[in-house]
Write an enzyme that holds these catalytic residues in place. Structure first.
Site, PDB file in Angstrom:
ATOM      1  N   TRP A 356     -41.052 -47.763  24.786  1.00  0.00           N
ATOM      2  CA  TRP A 356     -40.715 -48.464  26.023  1.00  0.00           C
ATOM      3  C   TRP A 356     -39.808 -49.664  25.767  1.00  0.00           C
ATOM      4  O   TRP A 356     -39.211 -50.213  26.705  1.00  0.00           O
ATOM      5  CB  TRP A 356     -41.983 -48.898  26.767  1.00  0.00           C
ATOM      6  CG  TRP A 356     -42.802 -49.939  26.054  1.00  0.00           C
ATOM      7  CD1 TRP A 356     -43.565 -49.754  24.940  1.00  0.00           C
ATOM      8  CD2 TRP A 356     -42.946 -51.313  26.409  1.00  0.00           C
ATOM      9  NE1 TRP A 356     -44.177 -50.936  24.568  1.00  0.00           N
ATOM     10  CE2 TRP A 356     -43.817 -51.907  25.456  1.00  0.00           C
ATOM     11  CE3 TRP A 356     -42.439 -52.108  27.431  1.00  0.00           C
ATOM     12  CZ2 TRP A 356     -44.177 -53.260  25.501  1.00  0.00           C
ATOM     13  CZ3 TRP A 356     -42.806 -53.462  27.478  1.00  0.00           C
ATOM     14  CH2 TRP A 356     -43.660 -54.017  26.523  1.00  0.00           C
ATOM     15  N   ASP A 357     -39.659 -50.069  24.510  1.00  0.00           N
ATOM     16  CA  ASP A 357     -38.745 -51.151  24.146  1.00  0.00           C
ATOM     17  C   ASP A 357     -37.325 -50.849  24.616  1.00  0.00           C
ATOM     18  O   ASP A 357     -36.547 -51.762  24.915  1.00  0.00           O
ATOM     19  CB  ASP A 357     -38.674 -51.339  22.633  1.00  0.00           C
ATOM     20  CG  ASP A 357     -40.003 -51.323  21.924  1.00  0.00           C
ATOM     21  OD1 ASP A 357     -41.025 -51.027  22.572  1.00  0.00           O
ATOM     22  OD2 ASP A 357     -40.029 -51.580  20.711  1.00  0.00           O
ATOM     23  N   GLU A 484     -51.460 -55.184  24.070  1.00  0.00           N
ATOM     24  CA  GLU A 484     -51.972 -54.251  23.055  1.00  0.00           C
ATOM     25  C   GLU A 484     -53.131 -54.783  22.208  1.00  0.00           C
ATOM     26  O   GLU A 484     -53.596 -54.078  21.315  1.00  0.00           O
ATOM     27  CB  GLU A 484     -50.851 -53.750  22.135  1.00  0.00           C
ATOM     28  CG  GLU A 484     -49.818 -52.901  22.855  1.00  0.00           C
ATOM     29  CD  GLU A 484     -48.785 -52.305  21.920  1.00  0.00           C
ATOM     30  OE1 GLU A 484     -48.633 -52.807  20.793  1.00  0.00           O
ATOM     31  OE2 GLU A 484     -48.123 -51.331  22.326  1.00  0.00           O
ATOM     32  N   LYS A 596     -51.126 -60.162  21.375  1.00  0.00           N
ATOM     33  CA  LYS A 596     -50.178 -59.729  20.347  1.00  0.00           C
ATOM     34  C   LYS A 596     -48.747 -60.128  20.685  1.00  0.00           C
ATOM     35  O   LYS A 596     -47.971 -60.523  19.826  1.00  0.00           O
ATOM     36  CB  LYS A 596     -50.271 -58.204  20.201  1.00  0.00           C
ATOM     37  CG  LYS A 596     -49.261 -57.580  19.257  1.00  0.00           C
ATOM     38  CD  LYS A 596     -49.410 -56.059  19.243  1.00  0.00           C
ATOM     39  CE  LYS A 596     -48.353 -55.380  18.391  1.00  0.00           C
ATOM     40  NZ  LYS A 596     -48.485 -53.910  18.417  1.00  0.00           N
ATOM     41  N   GLN A 597     -48.381 -60.007  21.973  1.00  0.00           N
ATOM     42  CA  GLN A 597     -47.000 -60.204  22.402  1.00  0.00           C
ATOM     43  C   GLN A 597     -47.000 -60.512  23.896  1.00  0.00           C
ATOM     44  O   GLN A 597     -48.033 -60.394  24.557  1.00  0.00           O
ATOM     45  CB  GLN A 597     -46.194 -58.941  22.123  1.00  0.00           C
ATOM     46  CG  GLN A 597     -46.723 -57.705  22.808  1.00  0.00           C
ATOM     47  CD  GLN A 597     -46.059 -56.426  22.314  1.00  0.00           C
ATOM     48  OE1 GLN A 597     -45.048 -56.448  21.645  1.00  0.00           O
ATOM     49  NE2 GLN A 597     -46.648 -55.287  22.648  1.00  0.00           N
TER      50      GLN A 597
END
Length: 769
Positions: A356-357, A484, A596-597
């Site tokens: 999906w990046d 995530e 995580k992000q």
């Protein structure tokens, strides 16, 4: 941040240079010095053979092998087929001997070692002096490039210069399909045919299971006549030859390699072979120098047209250019059947799959640098739409559930909680379609491929969600968000908002097409058997979507119950614990409010105009302190929002991390390959961060800021056929069009018209740190 840089490469605005060989960082260097051209890629390994720690890697985009995923306890819906870009032919294969002694820089005595990637020309050189056991000194220079103008062509030039002797050097040059795919610990190629004709040496091999084929061929060119001896082994073809050297005089040997791939196992072997031979005959008629001139001209045009400059910060300048260089290498719109792997074509990690990046991080780079490439990336998703429809059915839904990782549209993620629970992937693709339409106005794409994907994506979210019996809201239970680090959560805020916007955009396009393209709308509705009541259902679910938020503070709750999770101070984690996936028990990661992000923070970045500065600030301050930056996608978004909010020191710190993530090995895993999709984040950092560009309004809007270390910076974007240039220094912001029609933009909230004569606006003091 808990992560630290490890810098061993020279800092130079245009060149990546390793002075002196660093054997402990050999695999890191092999990743950093990778070359590619979208069609194929090759790591920066020593082509003459190296017995030290190495990943001899050569990859072709879309050529993959597969294996069965074995789950200890398999349940319905779990992916059972893993695909991965397979390590392929070593087309640079070379072995060099003097007096029976073979060159191997892991064992041989060498001095004056320099490895250098010149981003201006897209070439990699290695140079060193080899001191033989008998006291002979030979300077060797290896030059290679992968042509950006002729996708099938890779080239190598070896220059031999004896420093204290005259004599003979023996060389073996060939094509080797015996490469080991390190993650699988074995070779996966079967040789089908090999041979020589008119000085062109060729071999054809196929993968064991997928039966995808790679044809590779080469010819040698030299001013010195070469007496060659054919060498054939099971998975190898090459030649032995000798070169006569005269003291202090240089001799060069050029190797032109032509590779050809075929993914259709229905094509006869003879047809694939003949097509490869035909290409080889045609391409190898040119000289090495002519091919290099055309290749270098491609890069000159890139830098002349769409470069980013930073005055006063060589480290950041080098990092940003390296990211831009790798993005163009990885993808430039060659083929709509190809996509971007998370590691590009630089290593085996992440299996070369599309994630999906691509739509969330990479697509803006291509929209503003190469719109054709942007269209092709979305066309790949349309081509793989049948796989997304099939995946939805496997998970007891309808519509299009795009996979977490894929080569061909099927789900290949064997980690079920990611592959089954990260339902935001489909929304990322809908967001990508929205961005492309909003900025490129390609209605032909939108009304054909785009609308079909949007309808199926909306259909999926309508079938995947549910209604709360307590609040009457619509939402998604049992999922994993973009963060995530939290599994099987309910109503992840990012996912819910993105699904809501997917519904709304689909409905908007349908209304638009009722007037602008009614026949196309009728055709696609019939194709997917759209029911009359579905759009009304999507409207209702969009209006009643649960968006978790603390109304008192304005902080969006990442998911139901997130605010009640135990807190963990990120700064208390030792740098040696990273990557956490390697050093913490897996279940330990999910216990805390550590993320995580970016998750929630993606929303004010994607949809900036819809959130006030106050809402952006409280959410940034809340979530930034909880982010571990375990993901390479993280630093850039934090830098962009920090810059917008006037947190200039934080913005600069994160920007350096994003730009030099691989050059300085922040994540301690550059050895596995480059973080190619996160490199788009470094470009976003410059344009959306320090440039303050926002694209979700009616016109491009800019609110630049300048880090205190920088004297100035500039960038250019391609927008609606015009090239817009922005230059920022401590006193002013200058804008002009370098090509094309004038553009209406907003600068610090004020609309202006920009043309080739340019305009200047005073730089507010609060935008300089």
């Amino acid at each position: 941040m808990p992560k630290v840089a490890t810098r061993y490469l020279e800092v130079d605005p245009w060149v990546i240079k390793e002075k002196g060989f660093h054997p402990k960082r050999s695999r890191v260097s092999e990743s950093v010095f990778s070359l590619a051209n979208e069609y194929m890629g090759v790591r920066g390994y020593p082509e003459e053979g190296y017995s030290g720690n190495s990943l001899r890697g050569s990859f072709f985009n879309g050529i993959f092998e597969e294996k069965t995923i074995t789950h200890a306890a398999a349940f319905k819906g779990m992916a059972t087929r893993k695909t991965f870009t397979v390590n392929s032919v070593d087309w640079l294969y070379t072995r060099i001997k003097i007096d029976g002694e073979q060159l191997d820089i892991s064992k041989s005595r060498i001095t004056d070692f320099v490895r250098q990637l010149d981003m201006r020309t897209g070439t990699l050189t290695r140079e060193f002096v080899w001191h033989t056991a008998k006291g002979k000194k030979l300077r060797l220079t290896f030059l290679r490039f992968v042509s950006m103008k002729t996708p099938n062509l890779g080239s190598q030039r070896i220059t031999f210069k004896p420093l204290n002797f005259s004599g003979t050097v023996k060389v073996c040059s060939g094509l080797d399909f015996s490469t080991i795919h390190k993650q699988e610990h074995r070779n996966m190629w079967l040789a089908l045919q090999k041979g020589e004709k008119n000085g062109i040496y060729s071999i054809l091999a196929e993968t064991e299971k997928t039966k995808q084929r790679v044809f590779s061929s080469f010819c040698l060119k030299s001013e010195q006549k070469l007496n060659t001896k054919l060498i054939e082994q099971d998975k190898f073809i090459g030649v032995d030859y000798s070169i006569k050297l005269i003291n202090s005089k240089a001799v060069s040997i050029d190797k032109l390699v032509v590779n050809h791939t075929d993914k259709d196992d229905k094509h006869p072997t003879a047809k694939v072979w003949s097509k490869g031979i035909e290409l080889a005959k045609k391409i190898t008629t040119q000289s090495f120098d002519d091919a290099l001139t055309r290749h270098s001209a491609f890069w000159a045009d890139i830098w002349d047209t769409l470069d980013i400059t930073i005055e006063g910060d060589s480290a950041n300048q080098q990092g940003v250019r390296f990211c831009i260089f790798q993005l163009h290498q990885t993808y430039h719109g060659l083929d709509p059947k190809l996509n971007i792997g998370a590691k590009g074509l630089t290593g085996e990690a992440y299996d070369g799959c599309a994630w999906w990046d691509t739509e969330t991080y990479c697509l803006p780079f291509y929209i503003f640098n190469n719109p054709k490439a942007a269209r092709n990336l979305l066309s790949f998703r349309h081509k793989t739409l049948p796989g997304a429809v099939k995946r939805a059915k496997e998970l007891d839904c309808v519509g299009a559930r795009y996979p977490m990782t894929t080569h061909d549209g099927s789900e290949t993620c064997g980690v079920w909680q990611h592959g089954d629970l990260e339902i935001h992937v489909s929304a990322a693709i809908a967001f990508g379609i929205w961005q492309y339409d909003h900025l490129c106005q390609d209605k032909n794409f939108l009304y054909t491929k785009g609308i079909e994907m949007l309808l199926q994506i909306s259909r999926y979210y309508a079938s995947r969600g549910g209604w709360s019996p307590l609040t009457g809201e619509y939402g998604f239970w049992g999922i994993m968000g973009a963060d995530e680090f939290h599994m099987m959560v309910h109503n992840n805020c990012y996912t819910n908002v993105m699904a809501k916007k997917s519904f709304e955009f689909t409905l908007k396009v349908m209304d638009e097409m009722k007037t602008a393209a009614p026949e196309l709308l009728r055709k696609v509705s019939k194709k997917i058997a759209l029911k009359p009541d579905e759009p009304k259902d999507w409207t209702n679910k969009a209006q009643k979507m649960r968006i978790p938020q603390d109304k008192k503070t304005g902080v969006f709750e990442q998911h139901d119950g997130y605010f009640d999770l135990p807190h963990l101070a990120i700064k208390s984690i030792p740098p040696t614990d990273f990557p956490l996936y390697d050093n913490w028990a897996y279940i330990r990661i999910f216990r805390y409010d550590m993320i995580k992000q970016p998750d929630v923070l993606l929303l004010p970045f994607f949809f900036s105009e819809q959130y006030s500065d106050e809402i952006k600030k409280v959410n940034y301050e809340y979530y930034e302190s909880r982010c571990s930056h375990e993901s390479s996608l993280s630093p850039s978004v934090h830098s962009i929002l920090a810059s917008e909010l006037g947190m200039h020191d934080k913005a600069y710190e994160y920007s350096l991390h994003a730009a030099r993530l691989d050059l300085d090995d922040y994540n301690r895993n550059t050895c596995e390959g480059l973080h190619t999709t996160s490199m788009a984040g470094a470009w976003l950092n410059m344009v959306y961060g320090f440039g303050g560009m926002r694209t979700d309004g009616e016109v491009l809007a800019f609110k630049p800021s300048l880090p205190k270390k920088w004297k100035s910076f500039s960038f250019r974007v391609l927008y609606k056929g015009s090239i817009l240039k922005l230059v920022v220094d401590k006193n002013k912001v200058s804008l002009c069009t370098m090509r094309g029609e004038p553009i209406i933009v907003k600068i610090f909230g004020k609309k202006i018209k920009v043309n080739d004569k340019g305009v200047e606006i005073p730089m507010p003091s609060n935008r300089c740190s």
